[in-house]
Design a protein around this motif. Sequence first.
Motif, mmCIF file in Angstrom:
data_model
loop_
_atom_site.group_PDB
_atom_site.id
_atom_site.type_symbol
_atom_site.label_atom_id
_atom_site.label_comp_id
_atom_site.label_asym_id
_atom_site.label_seq_id
_atom_site.Cartn_x
_atom_site.Cartn_y
_atom_site.Cartn_z
ATOM 1 N N PRO A 25 0.835 -1.216 0.000
ATOM 2 C CA PRO A 25 0.000 0.000 0.000
ATOM 3 C C PRO A 25 0.860 1.254 0.000
ATOM 4 O O PRO A 25 2.080 1.188 0.176
ATOM 5 N N ILE A 26 0.209 2.387 -0.179
ATOM 6 C CA ILE A 26 0.906 3.662 -0.117
ATOM 7 C C ILE A 26 1.347 3.912 1.326
ATOM 8 O O ILE A 26 0.570 3.692 2.262
ATOM 9 N N SER A 27 2.561 4.359 1.489
ATOM 10 C CA SER A 27 3.109 4.590 2.821
ATOM 11 C C SER A 27 2.253 5.585 3.595
ATOM 12 O O SER A 27 1.870 6.637 3.084
ATOM 13 N N GLY A 28 1.925 5.207 4.833
ATOM 14 C CA GLY A 28 1.128 6.088 5.674
ATOM 15 C C GLY A 28 -0.363 5.804 5.637
ATOM 16 O O GLY A 28 -1.102 6.296 6.489
ATOM 17 N N HIS A 29 -0.802 5.039 4.665
ATOM 18 C CA HIS A 29 -2.215 4.675 4.622
ATOM 19 C C HIS A 29 -2.500 3.595 5.656
ATOM 20 O O HIS A 29 -1.715 2.657 5.812
ATOM 21 N N ASN A 30 -3.651 3.713 6.322
ATOM 22 C CA ASN A 30 -3.913 2.750 7.382
ATOM 23 C C ASN A 30 -5.040 1.781 7.056
ATOM 24 O O ASN A 30 -5.375 0.933 7.856
ATOM 25 N N SER A 31 -5.631 1.908 5.886
ATOM 26 C CA SER A 31 -6.675 0.968 5.463
ATOM 27 C C SER A 31 -6.262 0.303 4.160
ATOM 28 O O SER A 31 -5.733 0.962 3.264
ATOM 29 N N LEU A 32 -6.532 -0.984 4.077
ATOM 30 C CA LEU A 32 -6.190 -1.732 2.864
ATOM 31 C C LEU A 32 -7.363 -2.619 2.480
ATOM 32 O O LEU A 32 -7.976 -3.257 3.349
ATOM 33 N N PHE A 33 -7.672 -2.636 1.193
ATOM 34 C CA PHE A 33 -8.817 -3.372 0.678
ATOM 35 C C PHE A 33 -8.356 -4.344 -0.414
ATOM 36 O O PHE A 33 -7.490 -4.023 -1.218
ATOM 37 N N TRP A 34 -8.969 -5.509 -0.435
ATOM 38 C CA TRP A 34 -8.806 -6.453 -1.545
ATOM 39 C C TRP A 34 -10.152 -6.603 -2.249
ATOM 40 O O TRP A 34 -11.170 -6.887 -1.610
ATOM 41 N N TYR A 35 -10.124 -6.416 -3.587
ATOM 42 C CA TYR A 35 -11.323 -6.562 -4.412
ATOM 43 C C TYR A 35 -11.069 -7.607 -5.494
ATOM 44 O O TYR A 35 -9.945 -7.846 -5.909
ATOM 45 N N ARG A 36 -12.163 -8.161 -5.995
ATOM 46 C CA ARG A 36 -12.111 -9.059 -7.132
ATOM 47 C C ARG A 36 -13.086 -8.521 -8.170
ATOM 48 O O ARG A 36 -14.212 -8.123 -7.832
ATOM 49 N N SER A 94 -5.598 1.163 -1.051
ATOM 50 C CA SER A 94 -5.323 1.658 0.297
ATOM 51 C C SER A 94 -5.921 3.046 0.457
ATOM 52 O O SER A 94 -6.164 3.750 -0.529
ATOM 53 N N SER A 95 -6.173 3.385 1.704
ATOM 54 C CA SER A 95 -6.841 4.637 2.020
ATOM 55 C C SER A 95 -6.052 5.361 3.105
ATOM 56 O O SER A 95 -5.540 4.718 4.022
ATOM 57 N N PRO A 96 -5.962 6.688 3.022
ATOM 58 C CA PRO A 96 -5.120 7.423 3.963
ATOM 59 C C PRO A 96 -5.729 7.578 5.343
ATOM 60 O O PRO A 96 -6.870 7.215 5.587
ATOM 61 N N MET A 97 -4.968 8.196 6.231
ATOM 62 C CA MET A 97 -5.385 8.311 7.626
ATOM 63 C C MET A 97 -6.102 9.621 7.905
ATOM 64 O O MET A 97 -6.428 9.920 9.033
ATOM 65 N N ASP A 98 -6.353 10.422 6.849
ATOM 66 C CA ASP A 98 -6.869 11.753 7.123
ATOM 67 C C ASP A 98 -8.388 11.812 7.171
ATOM 68 O O ASP A 98 -8.959 12.888 7.123
ATOM 69 N N GLY A 99 -9.026 10.668 7.226
ATOM 70 C CA GLY A 99 -10.480 10.666 7.318
ATOM 71 C C GLY A 99 -11.175 10.673 5.979
ATOM 72 O O GLY A 99 -12.395 10.627 5.912
ATOM 73 N N SER A 100 -10.412 10.711 4.904
ATOM 74 C CA SER A 100 -11.030 10.706 3.577
ATOM 75 C C SER A 100 -11.405 9.291 3.167
ATOM 76 O O SER A 100 -10.751 8.327 3.542
ATOM 77 N N THR A 101 -12.456 9.156 2.394
ATOM 78 C CA THR A 101 -12.786 7.847 1.846
ATOM 79 C C THR A 101 -12.194 7.674 0.463
ATOM 80 O O THR A 101 -12.583 6.789 -0.278
ATOM 81 N N GLU A 102 -11.246 8.523 0.086
ATOM 82 C CA GLU A 102 -10.595 8.353 -1.195
ATOM 83 C C GLU A 102 -9.641 7.185 -1.103
ATOM 84 O O GLU A 102 -8.674 7.212 -0.327
#
Lengths: 114, 111
Positions: A25-36, A94-102
């Motif tokens: 994932p991108i460094s600093g992101h705290n969420s990770l998703f796997w999709y199919r 991956s998604s960042p820690m700033d509260g964004s859902t991007e």
Amino acid sequence: DAGVIQSPRHEVTEMGQEVTLRCKPISGHNSLFWYRQTMMRGLELLIYFNNNVPIDDSGMPEDRFSAKMPNASFSTLKIQPSEPRDSAVYFCASSPMDGSTEAFFGQGTRLTVV
Amino acid sequence: LAKTTQPISMDSYEGQEVNITCSHNNIATNDYITWYQQFPSQGPRFIIQGYKTKVTNEVASLFIPADRKSSTLSLPRVSLSDTAVYYCLVGKKSSGDKLTFGTGTRLAVRP
């Protein structure tokens, strides 16, 4: 940053073999998703992690699928044994820690099980 | 999770404005509306996010009426390169929230 990095980009394997897909994932992101993604079922969320902890794995199709995130910079999705119906494009995001859902997606791994 | 409904496909011509509407009748008070774009052989890409009224960025505008039960993604003066699938998502604006994609709208831009 190079973005979300997935490997391999393409994987062809025989039915019954173990397959391991990897994601950085991108460094600093705290969420990770796997999709199919398949033509028939579209984009399906398989599992997601927050701070390396699996939060929701209800999308994992069956026990043949497992995912791990041993640290903040690496995750794996394993299929054992693989079946032809597992053929799809697998995306990691991956998604960042700033509260964004991007969420930022990788280029995907195209898996073909023959 | 609020369910979303979008048209399966749309056609347009270069230079036209395209509006894609998404219905989300069960949207919760603290839900945000997010749109993604996906080109063939690529992962989805974030376009825009909003809560109410209007949001605009360099790529698109997002219109959300007062009742928030629908939203419209507006693409000004589309080009051939805007041919893609567009997804509408509804969920909490918090890192780590479950991102569930619907079927999306396949936009075809013709010359």
